[in-house]
Design a protein around this motif. Structure first.
Motif, mmCIF file in Angstrom:
data_model
loop_
_atom_site.group_PDB
_atom_site.id
_atom_site.type_symbol
_atom_site.label_atom_id
_atom_site.label_comp_id
_atom_site.label_asym_id
_atom_site.label_seq_id
_atom_site.Cartn_x
_atom_site.Cartn_y
_atom_site.Cartn_z
ATOM 1 N N SER A 277 0.956 -1.125 0.386
ATOM 2 C CA SER A 277 -0.487 -0.134 -0.040
ATOM 3 C C SER A 277 0.858 1.154 0.147
ATOM 4 C CB SER A 277 -0.434 -0.117 1.534
ATOM 5 O OG SER A 277 -2.085 -0.745 1.445
ATOM 6 N N LEU A 278 0.750 2.096 -1.019
ATOM 7 C CA LEU A 278 1.897 3.397 -0.998
ATOM 8 C C LEU A 278 0.545 4.438 -1.236
ATOM 9 C CD1 LEU A 278 3.963 2.617 -4.164
ATOM 10 C CD2 LEU A 278 3.625 1.466 -1.949
ATOM 11 N N TRP A 279 0.738 5.499 -0.390
ATOM 12 C CA TRP A 279 0.315 6.576 -0.106
ATOM 13 C C TRP A 279 1.319 7.538 -0.278
ATOM 14 C CZ3 TRP A 279 -4.617 6.684 1.666
ATOM 15 C CH2 TRP A 279 -5.590 5.982 2.337
ATOM 16 N N ARG A 280 0.821 8.693 -1.301
ATOM 17 C CA ARG A 280 1.057 10.192 -0.939
ATOM 18 C C ARG A 280 0.508 11.690 -1.127
ATOM 19 N NH1 ARG A 280 1.192 10.891 -6.488
ATOM 20 N NH2 ARG A 280 -0.420 11.864 -6.542
ATOM 21 N N VAL A 281 0.434 12.545 -0.031
ATOM 22 C CA VAL A 281 0.385 14.149 0.610
ATOM 23 C C VAL A 281 1.230 14.681 0.060
ATOM 24 C CG1 VAL A 281 1.103 14.002 2.387
ATOM 25 C CG2 VAL A 281 -0.895 15.323 1.786
ATOM 26 N N SER A 282 0.654 16.248 -0.933
ATOM 27 C CA SER A 282 1.576 17.142 -1.687
ATOM 28 C C SER A 282 0.645 18.314 -1.463
ATOM 29 C CB SER A 282 1.334 16.402 -3.410
ATOM 30 O OG SER A 282 0.404 16.208 -4.101
ATOM 31 N N ALA A 283 1.353 18.900 -2.474
ATOM 32 C CA ALA A 283 0.887 20.317 -2.541
ATOM 33 C C ALA A 283 2.162 21.005 -3.490
ATOM 34 C CB ALA A 283 1.161 20.925 -0.863
ATOM 35 N N ALA A 284 0.960 21.827 -4.488
ATOM 36 C CA ALA A 284 1.687 22.533 -5.463
ATOM 37 C C ALA A 284 1.299 23.952 -5.451
ATOM 38 C CB ALA A 284 1.386 22.057 -6.844
ATOM 39 N N PRO A 285 1.926 24.540 -4.338
ATOM 40 C CA PRO A 285 1.778 26.376 -5.406
ATOM 41 C C PRO A 285 1.898 26.632 -5.888
ATOM 42 C CG PRO A 285 2.884 26.409 -3.293
ATOM 43 C CD PRO A 285 2.635 24.820 -3.651
ATOM 44 N N VAL A 286 1.436 27.942 -7.141
ATOM 45 C CA VAL A 286 1.398 28.332 -8.727
ATOM 46 C C VAL A 286 1.495 29.869 -8.427
ATOM 47 C CG1 VAL A 286 0.700 27.691 -11.026
ATOM 48 C CG2 VAL A 286 0.844 26.113 -9.506
ATOM 49 N N TYR A 287 1.924 30.435 -9.192
ATOM 50 C CA TYR A 287 2.300 31.627 -9.254
ATOM 51 C C TYR A 287 2.106 32.240 -10.420
ATOM 52 C CZ TYR A 287 3.569 36.696 -9.869
ATOM 53 O OH TYR A 287 3.111 38.169 -10.110
ATOM 54 N N VAL A 288 1.428 32.812 -11.035
ATOM 55 C CA VAL A 288 0.470 32.896 -11.958
ATOM 56 C C VAL A 288 1.116 34.600 -12.921
ATOM 57 C CG1 VAL A 288 -1.595 33.216 -13.769
ATOM 58 C CG2 VAL A 288 -2.050 32.064 -11.875
ATOM 59 N N ILE A 289 1.938 34.570 -13.349
ATOM 60 C CA ILE A 289 2.985 35.335 -13.822
ATOM 61 C C ILE A 289 2.229 36.662 -15.104
ATOM 62 C CG2 ILE A 289 5.124 35.991 -14.971
ATOM 63 C CD1 ILE A 289 6.066 33.497 -14.115
ATOM 64 N N ASN A 290 1.097 35.655 -15.801
ATOM 65 C CA ASN A 290 0.221 36.316 -17.181
ATOM 66 C C ASN A 290 -0.089 35.077 -17.447
ATOM 67 O OD1 ASN A 290 2.145 35.301 -19.259
ATOM 68 N ND2 ASN A 290 4.148 37.062 -18.541
ATOM 69 N N ASP A 291 -0.750 35.961 -18.680
ATOM 70 C CA ASP A 291 -1.799 34.462 -19.523
ATOM 71 C C ASP A 291 -0.925 33.883 -20.051
ATOM 72 O OD1 ASP A 291 -4.292 36.436 -18.971
ATOM 73 O OD2 ASP A 291 -3.842 37.516 -20.551
ATOM 74 N N ARG A 292 0.087 33.807 -20.256
ATOM 75 C CA ARG A 292 1.581 32.631 -20.650
ATOM 76 C C ARG A 292 1.744 31.935 -19.429
ATOM 77 N NH1 ARG A 292 1.867 33.686 -25.747
ATOM 78 N NH2 ARG A 292 0.820 34.884 -27.022
ATOM 79 N N TRP A 293 2.705 32.604 -18.961
ATOM 80 C CA TRP A 293 3.750 31.495 -18.236
ATOM 81 C C TRP A 293 3.094 31.291 -16.543
ATOM 82 C CZ3 TRP A 293 7.969 30.133 -19.976
ATOM 83 C CH2 TRP A 293 8.295 30.741 -21.251
ATOM 84 N N LYS A 294 3.663 30.525 -15.907
ATOM 85 C CA LYS A 294 2.671 29.762 -14.489
ATOM 86 C C LYS A 294 4.283 29.353 -13.786
ATOM 87 C CE LYS A 294 -2.389 29.043 -14.632
ATOM 88 N NZ LYS A 294 -3.166 27.696 -14.724
ATOM 89 N N ALA A 295 4.507 29.569 -12.779
ATOM 90 C CA ALA A 295 5.559 28.609 -12.211
ATOM 91 C C ALA A 295 5.348 28.974 -10.781
ATOM 92 C CB ALA A 295 6.844 29.824 -12.180
ATOM 93 N N GLY A 296 5.529 27.548 -10.270
ATOM 94 C CA GLY A 296 5.159 26.702 -9.139
ATOM 95 C C GLY A 296 6.008 25.748 -8.408
ATOM 96 N N ILE A 297 5.793 25.388 -6.820
ATOM 97 C CA ILE A 297 6.847 24.218 -6.167
ATOM 98 C C ILE A 297 5.835 23.265 -6.388
ATOM 99 C CG2 ILE A 297 8.466 25.588 -5.953
ATOM 100 C CD1 ILE A 297 7.120 25.492 -3.014
ATOM 101 N N ASP A 298 6.260 22.086 -5.794
ATOM 102 C CA ASP A 298 5.305 20.885 -6.032
ATOM 103 C C ASP A 298 6.822 19.956 -4.210
ATOM 104 O OD1 ASP A 298 3.288 19.373 -5.396
ATOM 105 O OD2 ASP A 298 3.718 17.974 -7.422
ATOM 106 N N ILE A 299 5.667 20.191 -3.566
ATOM 107 C CA ILE A 299 6.165 19.267 -2.526
ATOM 108 C C ILE A 299 5.140 18.652 -1.621
ATOM 109 C CG2 ILE A 299 7.703 21.155 -1.801
ATOM 110 C CD1 ILE A 299 5.835 21.996 0.459
ATOM 111 N N GLY A 300 5.861 17.308 -1.260
ATOM 112 C CA GLY A 300 5.067 16.041 -0.574
ATOM 113 C C GLY A 300 6.051 14.958 -0.080
ATOM 114 N N ILE A 301 5.204 14.412 0.172
ATOM 115 C CA ILE A 301 5.701 12.764 1.461
ATOM 116 C C ILE A 301 5.208 11.685 0.618
ATOM 117 C CG2 ILE A 301 4.502 13.098 3.023
ATOM 118 C CD1 ILE A 301 7.169 11.677 4.826
ATOM 119 N N GLN A 302 5.329 10.663 0.617
ATOM 120 C CA GLN A 302 4.892 9.157 -0.093
ATOM 121 C C GLN A 302 5.620 7.918 1.026
ATOM 122 O OE1 GLN A 302 5.560 10.038 -4.015
ATOM 123 N NE2 GLN A 302 7.661 9.240 -4.253
ATOM 124 N N THR A 303 4.943 7.461 0.704
ATOM 125 C CA THR A 303 5.597 5.526 0.860
ATOM 126 C C THR A 303 5.937 4.998 0.593
ATOM 127 O OG1 THR A 303 2.898 5.411 1.568
ATOM 128 C CG2 THR A 303 4.984 3.333 2.189
#
Length: 268
Positions: free
Chosen positions: A187-213
């Motif tokens: 059994s494998l579990w994962r919890v994660s969060a991704a905050p994203v910054y909308v730079i403009n109509d064309r660009w997005k940047a973000g990070i993704d962090i999490g922990i998993q089995t």
């Protein structure tokens, strides 16, 4: 006698990338609640380079060497909108090295059961079915030779200049045991969060962090982090680039991996 943990490291890298490739929030591991809308379709084609590392340990727990390896993987997915709040998808992935062949295919659905996808909070559930490969393919490291199930709870908050996406994911890890296979958690579990910054109509940047089995019993958990960038040259086309690092926490075999993922998503 030496215990080799390299296969477990690769399995982890694939868990953090491939199993989430079908209809994920491109190019992040963490999914969002967005759907294609009734009658809408999406095709996503990616390339992933994965490098993994593990120490080789004898039965007395002594490090007697290191193991490392790389792989090249090409995930592809197709998604179709049944209704405005319900998608069906299929995901395929082919590995070209170190062994060439198809990995476990994935079919599933995403149902947005609360909220609006374009503003404030929304919530979705995503059940998946991972289809088996043959026992011979499993022995070559190309996936699991038994059918596995997964389910992900997804929540997204969308505003004009920022977004936040949260996932809680479960996947079974059934496989056919053989003389060469190592025992792994089922059994494998994962919890994660991704905050994203909308730079403009064309660009997005973000990070993704999490922990998993950790599939391997060398440690209980693994942590991962990703830096992601998305560029939309036109309304229905997105290009993505992600850099992912995964580390086994308090591991007896010093397991870690990193992956570079890039690709394109097109809606029609």
């Amino acid at each position: 006698m030496v215990r080799h943990a390299l296969a477990s490291a690769l399995a982890l890298a694939i868990t953090a990338t491939i199993n989430s490739a079908a209809h994920a929030f491109f190019p992040f591991v963490t999914d969002d609640t967005g759907t294609q809308g009734q009658g809408g379709s999406q095709i996503e084609v990616n390339y992933e380079f994965v490098k993994e590392h593990n120490d080789e340990i004898d039965l007395e727990g002594r490090v007697i060497g290191t193991g490392s390896g790389t792989s090249n993987i090409f995930p592809t997915s197709y998604t179709y909108g049944i209704t405005n709040n319900l998608d069906l998808f299929i995901g395929l992935a082919r590995q070209s090295s170190p062994v060439s062949g198809w990995l476990n295919s994935e079919i599933g659905a995403k149902w947005v059961f609360a909220g609006e996808q374009t503003k404030d909070w929304s919530f979705a559930v995503k059940p998946t079915l991972l289809l088996p490969v043959s026992k011979n393919m499993q022995n070559q490291g190309l996936g699991n030779s038994k059918t596995n199930l997964g389910i992900t709870l997804v929540s997204s908050y969308v505003a004009d200049k920022h977004e936040l996406h949260l996932n809680l994911d479960y996947t079974s890890n059934r496989y056919a045991m053989s003389a060469d296979s190592e025992d792994q958690r089922k059994s494998l579990w994962r919890v994660s969060a991704a905050p994203v910054y909308v730079i403009n109509d064309r660009w997005k940047a973000g990070i993704d962090i999490g922990i998993q089995t950790n599939p391997s019993y060398s440690s209980k958990y693994q942590a991962f982090g990703e830096l992601g960038l998305q560029y939309a040259p036109m309304k229905n086309l997105q290009l993505g680039l992600g850099l992912i690092s995964t580390t086994a926490l308090n591991s007896s075999d010093n397991g870690w991996s990193y992956a570079i993922t890039t690709g394109v998503a097109y809606q029609f």
